[in-house]
Write a protein that holds these residues in place. Structure first.
Motif, PDB file in Angstrom:
ATOM      1  N   LYS A  46      -4.023  -2.302  -9.053  1.00 17.41           N
ATOM      2  CA  LYS A  46      -4.318  -0.893  -9.341  1.00 17.41           C
ATOM      3  C   LYS A  46      -4.444  -0.099  -8.042  1.00 17.41           C
ATOM      4  N   VAL A  47      -4.997  -0.710  -7.023  1.00 15.32           N
ATOM      5  CA  VAL A  47      -5.090  -0.046  -5.714  1.00 15.32           C
ATOM      6  C   VAL A  47      -3.693   0.115  -5.121  1.00 15.32           C
ATOM      7  N   VAL A 101       5.672   1.928 -10.130  1.00 16.65           N
ATOM      8  CA  VAL A 101       5.467   3.330  -9.746  1.00 16.65           C
ATOM      9  C   VAL A 101       6.831   3.942  -9.414  1.00 16.65           C
ATOM     10  N   GLY A 129       7.711   5.511  -6.056  1.00 14.70           N
ATOM     11  CA  GLY A 129       6.614   5.183  -5.147  1.00 14.70           C
ATOM     12  C   GLY A 129       7.111   4.576  -3.846  1.00 14.70           C
ATOM     13  N   THR A 143       1.528   6.047  -4.285  1.00 13.29           N
ATOM     14  CA  THR A 143       1.639   7.504  -4.448  1.00 13.29           C
ATOM     15  C   THR A 143       1.084   8.242  -3.238  1.00 13.29           C
ATOM     16  N   ARG A 144       0.655   7.504  -2.224  1.00 13.91           N
ATOM     17  CA  ARG A 144       0.026   8.084  -1.034  1.00 13.91           C
ATOM     18  C   ARG A 144       0.805   7.683   0.213  1.00 13.91           C
ATOM     19  N   ARG A 163      -0.892   0.391  -6.746  1.00  8.63           N
ATOM     20  CA  ARG A 163      -0.178   1.459  -7.472  1.00  8.63           C
ATOM     21  C   ARG A 163      -0.648   2.832  -6.972  1.00  8.63           C
ATOM     22  N   TRP A 164      -1.936   2.990  -6.727  1.00 10.82           N
ATOM     23  CA  TRP A 164      -2.452   4.241  -6.162  1.00 10.82           C
ATOM     24  C   TRP A 164      -1.862   4.454  -4.767  1.00 10.82           C
ATOM     25  N   ALA A 165      -1.840   3.399  -3.962  1.00 10.14           N
ATOM     26  CA  ALA A 165      -1.303   3.492  -2.599  1.00 10.14           C
ATOM     27  C   ALA A 165       0.166   3.904  -2.615  1.00 10.14           C
ATOM     28  N   HIS A 214      -9.688   9.469   1.712  1.00 10.35           N
ATOM     29  CA  HIS A 214      -8.725  10.375   1.063  1.00 10.35           C
ATOM     30  C   HIS A 214      -9.449  11.604   0.520  1.00 10.35           C
ATOM     31  N   ARG A 215     -10.598  11.396  -0.113  1.00 11.37           N
ATOM     32  CA  ARG A 215     -11.386  12.524  -0.633  1.00 11.37           C
ATOM     33  C   ARG A 215     -11.914  13.405   0.490  1.00 11.37           C
ATOM     34  N   LEU A 266     -10.303   5.334  -0.456  1.00 14.98           N
ATOM     35  CA  LEU A 266     -10.440   6.386  -1.457  1.00 14.98           C
ATOM     36  C   LEU A 266     -11.398   7.474  -0.963  1.00 14.98           C
TER      37      LEU A 266
END
Length: 187
Positions: free
Chosen positions: A118-119, A149, A152, A125-126, A121-123, A101-102, A98
């Motif tokens: 949750k990680v 997702v 995704g 989208t990346r 699901r974020w992944a 990414h920032r 994260l």
């Protein structure tokens, strides 16, 4: 760059944030300044020489390189490595991914299995994020998160281990059989 109590290696619990220029102008010592141990200290000239050496080596051998960024978590060093041709940056944890990414790292590899939904699901989208799986169960957890997702995608690397080793599939055939059903895991 602004330094505060969230900056790795800094101890500023009650102080106002300061810039790296202000810290440098204050002449703080590593031994009695606002630093916590362990703290990494490196000469810029040596870092730049190391970056250039790795860039030359990877170019000469035609390989992609994703240096491990977990030790420094330095956006400035990441930028130097990427500018010199690094394919991406490797980290150890989702929180480090994260942060990378920032820091606008274009490709991030997590050198571990990710099982936190949750990680995952974020992944999903990346498309710039890769991570390892070392078991059929890991593929199934990733597939379940991916199903949540719409549209995704997960970029997964199957870890190949050795017989008697700690992790990983034991053969290419075994890893190829780790297909999540349903839904299929898209790699």
């Amino acid at each position: 760059m602004t330094l505060d109590s969230y900056t790795k290696g800094m101890w500023l619990p009650y102080g106002e944030p300061l810039t790296d220029d202000e810290l440098g102008a204050a002449g703080e010592s590593l031994f009695d300044g606002p630093f916590t141990w362990p703290v990494m200290v490196a000469r810029r000239s040596v870092l730049i020489a190391n970056v250039a050496t790795m860039a030359e080596y990877t170019e000469r051998h035609g390989v992609l390189f994703a240096p491990h960024g977990k030790t420094t978590m330095s956006p400035e060093l990441f930028a130097e490595q990427l500018a010199a041709g690094a394919w991406g940056i490797t980290v150890a944890t989702a929180n480090q991914a994260l942060a990378a990414h920032r820091f606008r790292v274009p490709r991030i590899m997590i050198a571990n299995e990710v099982l936190d939904e949750k990680v995952l699901r974020w992944a999903a989208t990346r498309p710039d994020l890769l991570f390892h799986v070392d078991s059929r169960a890991g593929v199934e957890v990733a597939a379940a998160a991916l199903a949540a997702v719409p549209g995704g995608r997960l970029s997964v690397l199957i870890e190949l281990g050795r017989a008697g080793g700690r992790t990983g599939c034991r053969s290419v055939a075994e890893g190829s059989s780790w297909r999540a059903r349903p839904p299929p895991c898209r790699a």
